[in-house]
Design a protein around this motif. Structure first.
Motif, PDB file in Angstrom:
ATOM      1  N   SER A   1     -45.718 -21.463  38.992  1.00  0.00           N
ATOM      2  CA  SER A   1     -44.628 -20.743  38.329  1.00  0.00           C
ATOM      3  C   SER A   1     -44.001 -19.694  39.238  1.00  0.00           C
ATOM      4  N   LYS A   2     -44.740 -19.226  40.237  1.00  0.00           N
ATOM      5  CA  LYS A   2     -44.191 -18.343  41.264  1.00  0.00           C
ATOM      6  C   LYS A   2     -44.489 -18.972  42.616  1.00  0.00           C
ATOM      7  N   GLN A   3     -43.462 -19.115  43.434  1.00  0.00           N
ATOM      8  CA  GLN A   3     -43.626 -19.766  44.725  1.00  0.00           C
ATOM      9  C   GLN A   3     -43.439 -18.767  45.863  1.00  0.00           C
ATOM     10  N   TYR A   4     -44.006 -19.107  47.019  1.00  0.00           N
ATOM     11  CA  TYR A   4     -43.955 -18.276  48.216  1.00  0.00           C
ATOM     12  C   TYR A   4     -43.716 -19.162  49.433  1.00  0.00           C
ATOM     13  N   ARG A   5     -43.321 -18.502  50.521  1.00  0.00           N
ATOM     14  CA  ARG A   5     -43.313 -19.180  51.815  1.00  0.00           C
ATOM     15  C   ARG A   5     -44.730 -19.113  52.361  1.00  0.00           C
ATOM     16  N   ARG A   6     -45.270 -20.241  52.802  1.00  0.00           N
ATOM     17  CA  ARG A   6     -46.660 -20.307  53.246  1.00  0.00           C
ATOM     18  C   ARG A   6     -46.752 -20.902  54.650  1.00  0.00           C
TER      19      ARG A   6
ATOM     20  N   ASN B   1     -41.350 -26.878  43.159  1.00  0.00           N
ATOM     21  CA  ASN B   1     -40.599 -26.329  42.039  1.00  0.00           C
ATOM     22  C   ASN B   1     -41.430 -25.268  41.328  1.00  0.00           C
ATOM     23  N   THR B   2     -40.832 -24.597  40.367  1.00  0.00           N
ATOM     24  CA  THR B   2     -41.525 -23.590  39.566  1.00  0.00           C
ATOM     25  C   THR B   2     -41.613 -24.003  38.106  1.00  0.00           C
ATOM     26  N   THR B   3     -41.317 -25.230  37.826  1.00  0.00           N
ATOM     27  CA  THR B   3     -41.280 -25.708  36.444  1.00  0.00           C
ATOM     28  C   THR B   3     -42.552 -26.396  35.992  1.00  0.00           C
ATOM     29  N   GLY B   4     -43.445 -26.674  36.911  1.00  0.00           N
ATOM     30  CA  GLY B   4     -44.648 -27.404  36.561  1.00  0.00           C
ATOM     31  C   GLY B   4     -44.498 -28.905  36.694  1.00  0.00           C
ATOM     32  N   ALA B   5     -43.315 -29.361  37.062  1.00  0.00           N
ATOM     33  CA  ALA B   5     -43.094 -30.793  37.246  1.00  0.00           C
ATOM     34  C   ALA B   5     -43.773 -31.279  38.525  1.00  0.00           C
ATOM     35  N   GLU B   6     -43.996 -32.566  38.569  1.00  0.00           N
ATOM     36  CA  GLU B   6     -44.580 -33.156  39.763  1.00  0.00           C
ATOM     37  C   GLU B   6     -43.616 -32.956  40.934  1.00  0.00           C
ATOM     38  N   PRO B   7     -44.074 -32.369  42.058  1.00  0.00           N
ATOM     39  CA  PRO B   7     -43.180 -32.186  43.200  1.00  0.00           C
ATOM     40  C   PRO B   7     -42.799 -33.523  43.826  1.00  0.00           C
TER      41      PRO B   7
END
Length: 276
Positions: free
Chosen positions: A192-197, A248-254
């Motif tokens: 639900s929260k994404q970052y650069r990794r 994504n931040t929606t929980g969908a399969e990337p």
């Protein structure tokens, strides 16, 4: 920290389931209890050593670690509320590490629950997973300056991910070995929260079967560098090297958008990989 130079001329967990170091990590000593191993040499000359535990300890509630925890190469396994070894979401870990903590000389047996959680920068030194449950370790720090160091150790039998990179910062995996696994490192594809990794995999032994070494999200600026990766038992080159996704931040399969070297996102060349 940058990847070592070459010579020149969570993904949120889904129910369906090793010379680059941070500054000073070269000085880490594999101290503590004596390591009892059975060692063989691959044709590439890389040692494959899995430890014999010095004892065992059932863990019924998560062990919280701040500072340094030296397990003396004892085997820790889940019991009671930590007795699960499936792929279910939301399991508690055997160990939870505070920001800056070090876990060393530990064997994690089965059931393994959700392995190890790092709440910030952490070091996993000479940690071995005999049978990965939902995941071996999850990295959850929220600071872009967080550094997670995995030095030595190994993991076997991971149906899906070994290292789950949910947080921000840099993950460095060095002198590690993995066999019979899904993905060695996966940057969270639908948190639900994404970052650069940033992921660095250096001086590592990978033994088939396996699905992929690294998975990263190109759309969030993730980067992965592979150096001195030795792949065993995969003459058909079925194990994917570096897989690029649209996260994504929606929980969908990337969505998988490519695999193999690709500029800075997947930084390596064929000379960084050896097969036997």
């Amino acid at each position: 920290m940058t990847a070592p130079a070459r010579p020149r001329a969570r993904h949120r967990r889904q129910a369906t389931r090793r010379r680059t170091l941070i500054a000073g990590s070269a000085a880490l000593a594999l101290s503590g209890a004596a390591l009892v191993t059975t060692t063989t040499l691959s044709s590439a000359g890389a040692a494959t050593a899995w430890p014999t535990a010095t004892g065992s300890k059932a863990v019924t509630s998560t062990i919280s670690v701040s500072g340094t925890y030296d397990g003396g190469l004892k085997k820790f396994y889940g019991s009671g509320g930590l007795g699960g070894d499936g792929q279910d979401e939301g399991q508690d870990p055997i160990f939870e590490l505070a920001d800056g903590a070090v876990l060393k000389n530990v064997v994690i047996g089965t059931p393994a629950a959700d392995g190890v959680h790092c709440k910030g920068s952490c070091t996993l030194q000479n940690v071995w997973w005999l049978d990965v449950g939902e995941g071996a370790a999850s990295f959850k720090g929220t600071s872009s300056s967080a550094v997670y160091t995995v030095y030595g150790g190994g993991a076997k039998n991971a149906d899906d991910k070994v290292f789950q990179f949910n947080g921000a910062g840099k993950l460095v995996v060095t002198k590690f070995q993995v066999e019979n696994f899904g993905k060695l490192v996966r940057s969270c594809g639908n948190c639900s929260k994404q970052y650069r990794r940033t992921v660095i995999v250096n001086d590592v032994d990978v033994t088939a079967p396996g699905t992929a070494i690294v998975g990263v999200n190109a759309n969030y600026g993730d980067t992965a560098a592979l150096r001195k990766v030795r792949i065993h038992g995969d003459s058909g080159k079925k194990i994917k090297t570096c897989v690029r996704f649209t996260g994504n931040t929606t929980g969908a399969e990337p969505t998988e958008i490519g695999t193999g070297p690709s500029g800075t996102t997947c930084d390596f060349t064929s000379s960084d990989l050896t097969y036997d």
